[in-house]
Design an enzyme around this catalytic site. Structure first.
Site, mmCIF file in Angstrom:
data_model
loop_
_atom_site.group_PDB
_atom_site.id
_atom_site.type_symbol
_atom_site.label_atom_id
_atom_site.label_comp_id
_atom_site.label_asym_id
_atom_site.label_seq_id
_atom_site.Cartn_x
_atom_site.Cartn_y
_atom_site.Cartn_z
ATOM 1 N N SER A 80 -24.245 16.559 -13.505
ATOM 2 C CA SER A 80 -22.907 15.990 -13.373
ATOM 3 C C SER A 80 -22.767 15.152 -12.105
ATOM 4 O O SER A 80 -23.459 15.386 -11.113
ATOM 5 C CB SER A 80 -21.860 17.096 -13.343
ATOM 6 O OG SER A 80 -21.939 17.884 -14.494
HETATM 7 N N1 SAH Z 1 -25.026 22.330 -14.630
HETATM 8 C C1 SAH Z 1 -25.767 21.071 -14.649
HETATM 9 C C2 SAH Z 1 -25.316 20.168 -15.769
HETATM 10 C C3 SAH Z 1 -26.112 20.371 -16.978
HETATM 11 S S1 SAH Z 1 -25.681 19.322 -18.335
HETATM 12 C C4 SAH Z 1 -25.637 20.426 -13.299
HETATM 13 O O1 SAH Z 1 -26.127 20.983 -12.364
HETATM 14 O O2 SAH Z 1 -25.083 19.354 -13.171
HETATM 15 C C5 SAH Z 1 -25.216 20.511 -19.510
HETATM 16 C C6 SAH Z 1 -26.282 21.475 -19.917
HETATM 17 O O3 SAH Z 1 -25.708 22.338 -20.893
HETATM 18 C C7 SAH Z 1 -27.510 20.857 -20.573
HETATM 19 O O4 SAH Z 1 -28.630 21.243 -19.861
HETATM 20 C C8 SAH Z 1 -27.502 21.451 -21.987
HETATM 21 O O5 SAH Z 1 -28.790 21.705 -22.479
HETATM 22 C C9 SAH Z 1 -26.731 22.731 -21.768
HETATM 23 N N2 SAH Z 1 -26.117 23.338 -22.945
HETATM 24 C C10 SAH Z 1 -25.487 22.732 -23.978
HETATM 25 N N3 SAH Z 1 -25.046 23.647 -24.860
HETATM 26 C C11 SAH Z 1 -25.402 24.879 -24.378
HETATM 27 C C12 SAH Z 1 -25.224 26.218 -24.832
HETATM 28 N N4 SAH Z 1 -24.584 26.509 -25.976
HETATM 29 N N5 SAH Z 1 -25.723 27.224 -24.069
HETATM 30 C C13 SAH Z 1 -26.366 26.946 -22.908
HETATM 31 N N6 SAH Z 1 -26.568 25.707 -22.439
HETATM 32 C C14 SAH Z 1 -26.087 24.679 -23.148
#
Ligand code: SAH
Length: 219
Positions: free
Chosen positions: A67
């Site tokens: 993000s």
């Molecule tokens: N937290 C991160 C952002 C990750 S983007 C940061 O540091 O900025 C969102 C993440 O959510 C992706 O890696 C995606 O694979 C994960 N995601 C999507 N659906 C999910 C689910 N149902 N359970 C766990 N992770 C999920």
């Protein structure tokens, strides 16, 4: 030439966070201290990692993004963490947001559905020595993580069609949950509170997160 990471970080905190109204000093300090560049995939010391400090989401592979710094700060601030809480994060990605939450709470469990990213998050948190109070779990976080529930705070890093009922159940009373809700690629960031059995929410901002997969996501 390798960028001056400390200078990159303090510029980010001043111009992207403080100037836009992020006030929580603990959040600002955490983001000043955590080496965001270390959470991008790729070689250590790679100058292109300066991308980590751009004012926008950055690709972390597998079609996912880390993000924008401002959104991470806004989400962390909205949880009003004091340091004693157990926090659930859904969507570990590269582990950066979990590192920020780990600096603000007692304990963090972060769930990631893509195995490659769960591994990346684990490695990044270990290398930056942020893994002391953070556990990375591989699984479908739209269904929460019943083992350690209830959680004082829940942070969801992917956009959901609705607030997953399971997450509301696993939220402590009182508790705060931050989650993007809306269309697949367009959402509003909701800060949901549970207090005396009552659920309320406010909208913090409009946003664009990757879609939440899984049982209570988009599938
Ligand atoms: N937290 C991160 C952002 C990750 S983007 C940061 O540091 O900025 C969102 C993440 O959510 C992706 O890696 C995606 O694979 C994960 N995601 C999507 N659906 C999910 C689910 N149902 N359970 C766990 N992770 C999920």
């Amino acid at each position: 030439m390798i960028p001056d990471w400390v200078a990159e970080r303090s510029a980010m905190v001043e111009t992207q966070l403080r100037r836009r109204g992020v006030r929580d000093e603990r959040v600002l300090r955490a983001m000043l201290e955590i080496p965001r560049e270390e959470f991008l995939p790729g070689a250590e010391g790679d100058p292109s990692r300066v991308m980590a400090y751009q004012d926008e989401p950055v690709s972390i592979g597998c079609g996912q993004t880390m993000s924008q710094p401002y959104i991470t700060a806004l989400m962390a601030e909205s949880l009003e963490l004091a340091g004693t809480e157990t926090v659930l994060e859904v969507g570990a990605g590269c582990g950066y947001h979990a590192a920020v939450l780990g600096a603000l709470a007692a304990r963090v469990v972060t769930i990631e559905i893509i195995p490659t990213l769960a591994k990346l998050a684990r490695e990044n948190l270990h290398r930056t020595r942020r893994d002391g109070n953070i556990q990375v779990v591989l699984g479908d976080g739209s269904l929460g993580h019943a083992e350690l529930a209830p959680y004082d705070a829940i942070s969801v890093a992917a956009g959901a069609p609705e607030i997953p009922a399971t997450l509301l159940e696993q939220l402590n009373d009182p508790g705060l949950l931050v989650i993007p809700v809306g269309e697949r690629w367009d959402q509003e960031l909701r800060v949901v509170s549970k207090r005396h059995g009552r659920i309320d929410y406010r909208v913090a901002t409009l946003c664009r997160f990757v879609p939440l997969r899984g049982g209570e996501g988009w599938g």
